[in-house]
Design a protein around this motif. Structure first.
Motif, PDB file in Angstrom:
ATOM      1  N   ALA A 214       7.054  -7.277  -1.668  1.00 51.32           N
ATOM      2  CA  ALA A 214       6.204  -8.307  -1.449  1.00 51.32           C
ATOM      3  C   ALA A 214       4.970  -8.137  -0.444  1.00 51.32           C
ATOM      4  CB  ALA A 214       6.908  -9.791  -1.249  1.00 51.32           C
ATOM      5  N   VAL A 215       4.957  -7.164   0.207  1.00 51.08           N
ATOM      6  CA  VAL A 215       3.787  -6.985   1.397  1.00 51.08           C
ATOM      7  C   VAL A 215       3.500  -5.577   1.147  1.00 51.08           C
ATOM      8  CG1 VAL A 215       2.899  -7.464   3.543  1.00 51.08           C
ATOM      9  CG2 VAL A 215       4.879  -8.913   2.393  1.00 51.08           C
ATOM     10  N   PRO A 216       2.869  -4.901  -0.078  1.00 52.51           N
ATOM     11  CA  PRO A 216       2.524  -3.779   0.087  1.00 52.51           C
ATOM     12  C   PRO A 216       1.378  -3.269   0.801  1.00 52.51           C
ATOM     13  CG  PRO A 216       1.845  -4.719  -2.009  1.00 52.51           C
ATOM     14  CD  PRO A 216       2.618  -5.930  -1.179  1.00 52.51           C
ATOM     15  N   PRO A 217       1.238  -1.916   1.167  1.00 47.99           N
ATOM     16  CA  PRO A 217       0.001  -1.407   1.656  1.00 47.99           C
ATOM     17  C   PRO A 217      -1.291  -1.664   1.155  1.00 47.99           C
ATOM     18  CG  PRO A 217       1.452   0.421   1.253  1.00 47.99           C
ATOM     19  CD  PRO A 217       2.139  -0.811   0.753  1.00 47.99           C
ATOM     20  N   GLN A 218      -2.384  -1.513   1.842  1.00 44.33           N
ATOM     21  CA  GLN A 218      -3.502  -1.600   1.187  1.00 44.33           C
ATOM     22  C   GLN A 218      -3.706  -0.461   0.239  1.00 44.33           C
ATOM     23  OE1 GLN A 218      -5.827  -4.403   1.275  1.00 44.33           O
ATOM     24  NE2 GLN A 218      -3.791  -5.201   1.748  1.00 44.33           N
ATOM     25  N   PRO A 219      -4.306  -0.641  -0.843  1.00 53.37           N
ATOM     26  CA  PRO A 219      -4.308   0.636  -1.921  1.00 53.37           C
ATOM     27  C   PRO A 219      -5.385   1.798  -1.382  1.00 53.37           C
ATOM     28  CG  PRO A 219      -5.502  -1.279  -2.990  1.00 53.37           C
ATOM     29  CD  PRO A 219      -4.924  -1.664  -1.461  1.00 53.37           C
ATOM     30  N   ASN A 259     -12.610  11.996  17.295  1.00 53.33           N
ATOM     31  CA  ASN A 259     -13.341  10.912  17.823  1.00 53.33           C
ATOM     32  C   ASN A 259     -13.253   9.555  17.426  1.00 53.33           C
ATOM     33  OD1 ASN A 259     -14.642  12.868  19.542  1.00 53.33           O
ATOM     34  ND2 ASN A 259     -15.959  13.425  17.784  1.00 53.33           N
ATOM     35  N   SER A 260     -12.332   9.239  16.408  1.00 61.84           N
ATOM     36  CA  SER A 260     -11.926   7.886  16.224  1.00 61.84           C
ATOM     37  C   SER A 260     -11.301   7.136  17.139  1.00 61.84           C
ATOM     38  CB  SER A 260     -10.859   8.340  14.744  1.00 61.84           C
ATOM     39  OG  SER A 260     -11.484   8.826  13.708  1.00 61.84           O
ATOM     40  N   GLN A 261     -11.753   5.892  17.101  1.00 59.85           N
ATOM     41  CA  GLN A 261     -11.356   5.070  17.923  1.00 59.85           C
ATOM     42  C   GLN A 261      -9.842   4.462  17.730  1.00 59.85           C
ATOM     43  OE1 GLN A 261     -13.044   4.181  20.790  1.00 59.85           O
ATOM     44  NE2 GLN A 261     -14.351   5.734  19.796  1.00 59.85           N
ATOM     45  N   ASP A 262      -9.069   4.131  18.620  1.00 60.54           N
ATOM     46  CA  ASP A 262      -7.721   3.739  18.448  1.00 60.54           C
ATOM     47  C   ASP A 262      -7.430   2.567  17.392  1.00 60.54           C
ATOM     48  OD1 ASP A 262      -7.305   5.519  20.353  1.00 60.54           O
ATOM     49  OD2 ASP A 262      -6.937   4.003  21.864  1.00 60.54           O
ATOM     50  N   ILE A 263      -6.543   2.748  16.613  1.00 57.93           N
ATOM     51  CA  ILE A 263      -6.487   1.679  15.448  1.00 57.93           C
ATOM     52  C   ILE A 263      -5.032   0.932  15.852  1.00 57.93           C
ATOM     53  CG2 ILE A 263      -5.597   1.131  13.064  1.00 57.93           C
ATOM     54  CD1 ILE A 263      -7.477   3.583  12.448  1.00 57.93           C
ATOM     55  N   VAL A 264      -5.107  -0.394  16.056  1.00 55.66           N
ATOM     56  CA  VAL A 264      -3.864  -1.400  16.633  1.00 55.66           C
ATOM     57  C   VAL A 264      -3.563  -2.423  15.663  1.00 55.66           C
ATOM     58  CG1 VAL A 264      -4.451  -0.646  19.055  1.00 55.66           C
ATOM     59  CG2 VAL A 264      -5.328  -2.854  18.015  1.00 55.66           C
ATOM     60  N   ASN A 265      -2.383  -2.982  15.676  1.00 55.44           N
ATOM     61  CA  ASN A 265      -1.925  -4.106  15.128  1.00 55.44           C
ATOM     62  C   ASN A 265      -1.672  -3.789  13.651  1.00 55.44           C
ATOM     63  OD1 ASN A 265      -2.369  -5.081  17.575  1.00 55.44           O
ATOM     64  ND2 ASN A 265      -3.929  -6.603  17.122  1.00 55.44           N
ATOM     65  N   ASN A 266      -1.504  -2.539  13.150  1.00 53.40           N
ATOM     66  CA  ASN A 266      -1.069  -2.160  11.890  1.00 53.40           C
ATOM     67  C   ASN A 266       0.498  -2.404  11.853  1.00 53.40           C
ATOM     68  OD1 ASN A 266      -1.923  -1.133   9.237  1.00 53.40           O
ATOM     69  ND2 ASN A 266      -0.641   0.663   9.672  1.00 53.40           N
ATOM     70  N   HIS A 267       0.844  -3.616  11.539  1.00 52.16           N
ATOM     71  CA  HIS A 267       2.161  -3.836  11.494  1.00 52.16           C
ATOM     72  C   HIS A 267       2.985  -3.586  10.036  1.00 52.16           C
ATOM     73  CE1 HIS A 267       1.260  -5.758  15.210  1.00 52.16           C
ATOM     74  NE2 HIS A 267       0.493  -6.632  14.613  1.00 52.16           N
ATOM     75  N   VAL A 268       3.958  -2.981  10.003  1.00 51.66           N
ATOM     76  CA  VAL A 268       4.700  -2.570   9.068  1.00 51.66           C
ATOM     77  C   VAL A 268       5.930  -3.577   8.574  1.00 51.66           C
ATOM     78  CG1 VAL A 268       5.950  -0.647   7.860  1.00 51.66           C
ATOM     79  CG2 VAL A 268       4.040  -0.059   9.309  1.00 51.66           C
ATOM     80  N   PRO A 269       5.852  -4.061   7.369  1.00 46.84           N
ATOM     81  CA  PRO A 269       6.993  -5.090   7.134  1.00 46.84           C
ATOM     82  C   PRO A 269       8.088  -4.164   6.278  1.00 46.84           C
ATOM     83  CG  PRO A 269       5.243  -5.157   5.347  1.00 46.84           C
ATOM     84  CD  PRO A 269       4.954  -4.216   6.293  1.00 46.84           C
ATOM     85  N   LEU A 270       9.453  -4.591   6.980  1.00 47.22           N
ATOM     86  CA  LEU A 270      10.579  -4.124   6.208  1.00 47.22           C
ATOM     87  C   LEU A 270      11.273  -5.511   5.778  1.00 47.22           C
ATOM     88  CD1 LEU A 270      11.911  -1.200   8.469  1.00 47.22           C
ATOM     89  CD2 LEU A 270      10.228  -1.004   6.303  1.00 47.22           C
ATOM     90  N   VAL A 271      12.022  -5.373   4.988  1.00 43.89           N
ATOM     91  CA  VAL A 271      12.893  -6.510   4.568  1.00 43.89           C
ATOM     92  C   VAL A 271      14.480  -6.064   4.518  1.00 43.89           C
ATOM     93  CG1 VAL A 271      12.835  -6.190   2.086  1.00 43.89           C
ATOM     94  CG2 VAL A 271      13.290  -8.292   2.954  1.00 43.89           C
ATOM     95  N   SER A 272      15.353  -6.840   4.975  1.00 46.92           N
ATOM     96  CA  SER A 272      16.807  -6.617   4.987  1.00 46.92           C
ATOM     97  C   SER A 272      17.192  -6.583   3.550  1.00 46.92           C
ATOM     98  CB  SER A 272      17.474  -7.817   5.796  1.00 46.92           C
ATOM     99  OG  SER A 272      18.887  -7.531   5.608  1.00 46.92           O
ATOM    100  N   ARG A 273      18.271  -5.906   3.280  1.00 44.63           N
ATOM    101  CA  ARG A 273      18.754  -5.799   1.902  1.00 44.63           C
ATOM    102  C   ARG A 273      19.500  -6.983   1.613  1.00 44.63           C
ATOM    103  NH1 ARG A 273      19.053  -1.228  -0.874  1.00 44.63           N
ATOM    104  NH2 ARG A 273      18.566   0.827   0.044  1.00 44.63           N
ATOM    105  N   ASN A 274      19.818  -7.770   2.750  1.00 49.78           N
ATOM    106  CA  ASN A 274      20.523  -9.252   2.346  1.00 49.78           C
ATOM    107  C   ASN A 274      19.329 -10.090   1.789  1.00 49.78           C
ATOM    108  OD1 ASN A 274      22.889  -8.509   3.588  1.00 49.78           O
ATOM    109  ND2 ASN A 274      22.072  -9.182   5.654  1.00 49.78           N
ATOM    110  N   ARG A 275      18.249  -9.799   1.913  1.00 45.58           N
ATOM    111  CA  ARG A 275      17.266 -10.447   0.961  1.00 45.58           C
ATOM    112  C   ARG A 275      17.035 -10.206  -0.366  1.00 45.58           C
ATOM    113  NH1 ARG A 275      10.677  -9.841   2.142  1.00 45.58           N
ATOM    114  NH2 ARG A 275       9.871 -11.631   0.666  1.00 45.58           N
TER     115      ARG A 275
END
Length: 623
Positions: A214-219, A259-275
């Protein structure tokens, strides 16, 4: 602690200390409310004089305040410090003092590793601290809590000439694969000089978890903008896992260089198989049914996410009270749109009871990702359904804990002929012979309005009849609006269950009962009869308009002051005497002379008074 001493007889009284915390606002200052990082590993290295491979000297673990210290160390140059998360990943960043002051001691920071640190005799170098800016958090999208044990891998996507993780990745090649700890943090940093390529991350969920469909990464890959040093680029607004209502945008690929600046707050969603990884929907063929009806239900199940076909699929259907499955009416299409086939009786358990389980007959290849099946069946609405909620619930299940949502379909159950509501039927008629029965020559009176205690009103039809159903089984009152009676009409009682006069009736209704409530007009004069005939000649009637513009207000009175007194049947009321003859008529011998009667109200002669054993008003003789 290492006991090796390759530096001669040097005093061992140098010290260094610092702390680690989550730098939520990325200002490199330890602010109130920013949590300390507990249980992190801090390693102290030293490079031999003249160069060579750094040697691990000692290790410390951060305490409850995120604090660490190294004491009793040999004085001299060549020390460096590394910071390691609980999962083993080497974390870097802008090491500095907790108050934002520059790092003391003449050391240098290279992507988070503190180097060229010189320990002085009898001196502690403080605030060798790391404000942690993780690249993101691996989290459970249901609970919004970190998911420890997930493995995050980093590397170029496709060809990237010249890239060497041992040189270009902070922490070296071993840091390209990180196991996240209890805080869910991961971090990848490129050293200066790393080639410009498209890099990406992949996540291997721990046991019991899958990627959240339900929350895929940006294409498309993320290209960070040019930012000054020590100004990370934020993907999400907060450093922790997104909470309810917060953005859940994240990327899996990035256009980076050294020379790229740090990228932060790129949160990765997982879901339990109970869902649920299955989605189920359910519709009813009717929205309203009656006892004895049957209703068709259609259930659709879709395999919305997963990696392999499911070897089995069950649909568990919970019937509402009184609903029973009709044998031989269950059909399934695999996939949806294919010809429907009957579900074998051996694949149905619990029928026709309250919970019916279908083992869907699947092809040998199983239930593939993206497929949908359609199941239909009929149920009978039987005894007890009026006491239920009419909601049919269904859920799909498969191996392990794979479960769908619960789909619902509701129908409203009407009792039909088994209703507990009561009805009233009746008529208002002219009772010329005062026998309380409508005889063949006694006509009904149209256009009379009758009120109930809650304001509901009825109007008698062209035959004087009226009826109403859907009444609660309790006591009701029905009262005639006398202003709608023919002029000169007066009511006589038909029951002793009234409010003290003949224009009302008490009605004690019971479950499902139809009770008759009649009213009789005892005036059988020409004036009344002519008005009734005129009303009947008009055919259908409507409600009488009692209030006229400029007229008197509507009144509800039991009787007119000019009408004779009326009582109940048990009041021994004397018979009403005929009124004087109207003008233009001849008086019989011995009668008083004629008097004017504007209404020409001439009642019919009264019958002899009745007794318990003598024919009279209540007994009609046959001729």
């Amino acid at each position: 602690e290492s006991t090796a001493n390759n530096f001669g007889d040097i005093p061992r009284n140098g010290a260094v200390s610092g702390s680690l915390w989550l730098d939520k606002d990325h200002d490199k200052i330890k602010d109130p409310g920013e949590p300390p990082l507990v249980g992190w590993t801090v390693q102290l290295y030293r490079t031999p004089p003249g160069g060579g491979t750094p040697t691990l000297v000692t290790t410390a673990i951060t305490d409850a305040n995120g604090f660490y210290s190294f004491t009793g160390q040999e004085v001299g140059p060549g020390y460096s410090i590394r910071f390691i998360a609980p999962g083993g990943a080497i974390f870097g960043g802008a090491v500095n003092g907790e108050s934002g002051a520059p790092v003391p001691g003449g050391s240098q920071v290279v992507r988070g590793e503190l180097t060229n640190l010189t320990l002085q005799a009898n001196t502690t170098i403080p605030q060798q601290s790391l404000p942690v800016d993780p690249a993101g958090v691996v989290y459970d999208s249901d609970t919004r809590l970190p998911v420890p044990g997930a493995v995050v891998n980093f590397g170029p996507i496709g060809s990237c000439p010249g890239y060497d993780p041992a040189i270009h990745l902070v922490g070296g090649a071993a840091n390209a694969s990180q196991v996240v700890g209890s805080d869910g943090f991961y971090q990848f940093l490129l050293n200066p000089g790393a080639p410009a390529c498209q890099y990406g991350i992949t996540v291997t969920p721990p046991a019991g978890y899958i990627a959240d469909p339900a929350v895929p990464p940006q294409p498309t890959p993320f290209t960070p903008p040019n930012r000054p040093p020590n100004n990370p680029v934020l993907i999400a607004p907060n450093s922790g896992a997104p909470q309810e209502g917060e953005p859940t945008t994240w990327y899996q690929s990035f256009n980076l260089n050294g020379n790229s600046q740090d990228i932060v707050n790129n949160h990765v969603p997982l879901v339990s198989r109970n869902r649920p990884v299955l989605f189920i929907s359910k519709v009813a063929g009717k929205s309203t049914v009656e006892l004895g009806d049957n209703v068709k239900y259609t259930v659709k199940v879709k395999y919305v996410s997963g990696s392999v076909p499911l070897p089995l699929l069950r649909v568990v259907d919970s019937m509402p009270a009184g609903f029973k499955l009709i044998a031989g009416t269950s059909f399934v299409s695999v996939p949806t749109g294919a010809p429907a086939v009957a579900v074998p009786a051996g694949n149905i358990s619990g029928a026709p009871g309250a919970v019916v389980t279908y083992n869907i007959p699947l092809p040998a290849a199983g239930f593939a990702v993206g497929q949908e099946i359609e199941l239909s069946y009929r149920v009978r609405v039987g005894v007890g359904s009026l006491q239920g909620d009419g909601i049919n619930r269904a859920q799909a299940t498969s191996i392990g804990v794979v479960r769908s949502n619960i789909a619902q379909a509701k129908v409203k159950v009407n009792p039909g002929v088994f209703t507990s509501d009561a009805c009233i039927v009746g008529k208002i008629y002219i009772d010329c012979n005062n026998n309380h029965v409508q005889d063949a020559e006694e006509v009904g009176v149209p256009g009379v309005r009758l009120y109930m205690q809650d304001g509901t009103y009825l109007v008698s039809d062209s035959e004087g009849k009226y009826s109403i159903c859907g009444l609660e089984p309790k006591s009701h009152v029905l009262k005639v609006d006398q202003l709608t009676l023919p002029r000169g009409a007066r009511l006589t009682t038909t029951s002793n269950r009234n409010l003290g006069n003949a224009d009302s009736l008490w009605l004690d209704l019971k479950n499902g009962e139809m009770q008759q409530a009649d009213f009789a007009i005892g005036s059988c004069s020409n004036t009344v009869l002519e008005q009734v005939k005129a009303r009947r000649a008009q055919g259908g009637v409507r409600s009488i308009d009692n209030e006229r513009k400029g007229g008197t207000s509507l009144k509800f009175e039991g009787k007119s002051a000019n009408y004779p007194d009326q009582g109940t049947d048990g009041a021994n009321q004397p018979l009403v005497q005929p009124r004087p003859l109207g003008a233009g008529t001849s008086a019989p011998p011995g009668a008083p002379p004629p008097q004017s009667d504007a209404e020409n109200n001439i009642p019919v002669p009264q019958l002899p008074a009745a007794s318990s054993n003598t024919p009279g008003n209540n007994i009609r003789l046959s001729k």
